[in-house]
Design a protein around this motif. Structure first.
Motif, PDB file in Angstrom:
ATOM      1  N   ALA A  59       0.858  -1.173   0.000  1.00 50.71           N
ATOM      2  CA  ALA A  59       0.000   0.000   0.000  1.00 50.71           C
ATOM      3  C   ALA A  59       0.898   1.227   0.000  1.00 50.71           C
ATOM      4  CB  ALA A  59      -0.916   0.004   1.207  1.00 50.71           C
ATOM      5  N   VAL A  60       0.856   1.995  -1.086  1.00 48.26           N
ATOM      6  CA  VAL A  60       1.656   3.199  -1.176  1.00 48.26           C
ATOM      7  C   VAL A  60       0.814   4.365  -0.662  1.00 48.26           C
ATOM      8  CG1 VAL A  60       2.915   4.742  -2.716  1.00 48.26           C
ATOM      9  CG2 VAL A  60       2.897   2.274  -3.160  1.00 48.26           C
ATOM     10  N   ARG A  61       1.239   4.926   0.467  1.00 42.90           N
ATOM     11  CA  ARG A  61       0.496   6.014   1.097  1.00 42.90           C
ATOM     12  C   ARG A  61      -0.971   5.648   1.306  1.00 42.90           C
ATOM     13  NH1 ARG A  61       2.985  11.271  -2.178  1.00 42.90           N
ATOM     14  NH2 ARG A  61       5.149  10.950  -1.532  1.00 42.90           N
ATOM     15  N   GLY A  62      -1.197   4.434   1.748  1.00 45.82           N
ATOM     16  CA  GLY A  62      -2.551   3.991   2.047  1.00 45.82           C
ATOM     17  C   GLY A  62      -3.355   3.541   0.857  1.00 45.82           C
ATOM     18  N   MET A  63      -2.763   3.500  -0.344  1.00 44.43           N
ATOM     19  CA  MET A  63      -3.492   3.103  -1.547  1.00 44.43           C
ATOM     20  C   MET A  63      -3.171   1.658  -1.924  1.00 44.43           C
ATOM     21  SD  MET A  63      -5.566   3.779  -4.037  1.00 44.43           S
ATOM     22  CE  MET A  63      -5.690   5.559  -4.219  1.00 44.43           C
ATOM     23  N   TYR A  64      -4.205   0.842  -2.003  1.00 43.75           N
ATOM     24  CA  TYR A  64      -4.084  -0.527  -2.483  1.00 43.75           C
ATOM     25  C   TYR A  64      -4.557  -0.539  -3.934  1.00 43.75           C
ATOM     26  CZ  TYR A  64      -3.640  -1.811   2.435  1.00 43.75           C
ATOM     27  OH  TYR A  64      -3.230  -1.903   3.748  1.00 43.75           O
ATOM     28  N   GLY A  65      -3.724  -1.037  -4.845  1.00 44.02           N
ATOM     29  CA  GLY A  65      -4.060  -1.029  -6.258  1.00 44.02           C
ATOM     30  C   GLY A  65      -3.453   0.186  -6.954  1.00 44.02           C
ATOM     31  N   GLY A 122      -3.707  -5.017  -3.555  1.00 40.01           N
ATOM     32  CA  GLY A 122      -2.335  -4.800  -3.133  1.00 40.01           C
ATOM     33  C   GLY A 122      -1.369  -5.793  -3.730  1.00 40.01           C
ATOM     34  N   ALA A 123      -1.873  -6.970  -4.069  1.00 37.47           N
ATOM     35  CA  ALA A 123      -1.042  -8.009  -4.673  1.00 37.47           C
ATOM     36  C   ALA A 123      -1.047  -7.939  -6.197  1.00 37.47           C
ATOM     37  CB  ALA A 123      -1.523  -9.387  -4.214  1.00 37.47           C
ATOM     38  N   GLY A 124      -1.685  -6.910  -6.746  1.00 41.79           N
ATOM     39  CA  GLY A 124      -1.672  -6.734  -8.192  1.00 41.79           C
ATOM     40  C   GLY A 124      -2.751  -7.466  -8.943  1.00 41.79           C
TER      41      GLY A 124
END
Length: 235
Positions: free
Chosen positions: A40-46, A155-157
């Motif tokens: 999670a980049v800065r709280g973003m999943y996906g 998050g896993a793509g």
């Protein structure tokens, strides 16, 4: 414009059964989440920004097909047109009902004059493009769904299509004539910092990276027992 799945399609989506569990296991869903490289980049999943390129508006009652085309693009980089995905669905026998996966409505403004697309046929369509996927809802024991699972998948793509109620998603009362899950969208991101879900929604003109609150999304999604179609783990 809001597209519906159609009565027959909604009934078909309720029966994933043992076959779905078997498919899930074969794709590694029983253990995949436990070992997922969840980020999670800065709280973003996906990655909703990258997904924008594969959004397209629907012309007919084909929200499920357009969601499938979107996922093909996200997973492979190949943009699939509405005409192409309709043609494929029209010539492919359904696994859930007699006839082809999709029949175009005789009256464009009345989805019930055609044959809506069952969620259980989405993996078959995706497999044509080399994308493995399975159908899951909260009644499938041992196979995760819900917001926690959605975050892990994204998050896993993995790529995710969800079944939800279009009116509730728009902040309107549920239509008593068409209740329950009547629309398909692609979930492209979950933003835990801002409490939002990012969607590619073919049913509205501004549906590329449509952003709704987690509360609104979960309410609309719950009408379909948190049903989703998720692609297999990246290798």
């Amino acid at each position: 414009m809001i597209a519906t799945l159609g009565v027959a399609a909604r009934k078909a989506t309720q029966a994933a059964g043992v076959a779905v569990i078997a498919i899930s296991l074969s794709l590694g869903f029983a253990t995949g989440l436990a070992h997922a490289d969840e980020t999670a980049v800065r709280g973003m999943y996906g990655d909703p920004v990258a997904a924008i390129a594969f959004w397209q508006p629907q012309t007919y009652d084909d929200c499920v097909l357009m969601a499938a085309a979107d996922v093909v693009g996200e997973a492979t980089g190949r943009r699939v047109s509405e005409q192409e995905i309709i043609a494929l669905a029209q010539q492919t026998p359904s696994q859930t009902h007699p006839g082809s996966i999709y029949t175009m409505p005789k009256n464009k403004d009345d989805p019930n004059t055609g044959q809506g697309t069952s969620y259980n046929d989405i993996p078959l369509l995706l497999s044509h493009y080399g994308v493995a996927a399975t159908v899951i809802d909260k009644n499938d024991a041992g196979v995760p769904t819900g917001m926690a699972a959605l975050k892990q998948y994204l998050g896993a793509g993995r790529k995710v299509i969800v079944a939800l109620n279009a009116e509730l998603l728009a902040g309107q009362p549920e239509d008593p004539k068409d209740p329950g899950p009547n629309h398909a969208v692609v979930a492209t991101g979950v933003d835990t910092v801002n409490g939002a879900v990012h969607l590619n929604d073919s049913g509205v003109d501004d549906g590329a990276d449509k952003i709704v609150s987690i509360e609104l999304f979960t309410k609309a999604w719950a009408t379909g027992d948190d049903e989703l179609v998720v692609t297999g783990a990246r290798r």
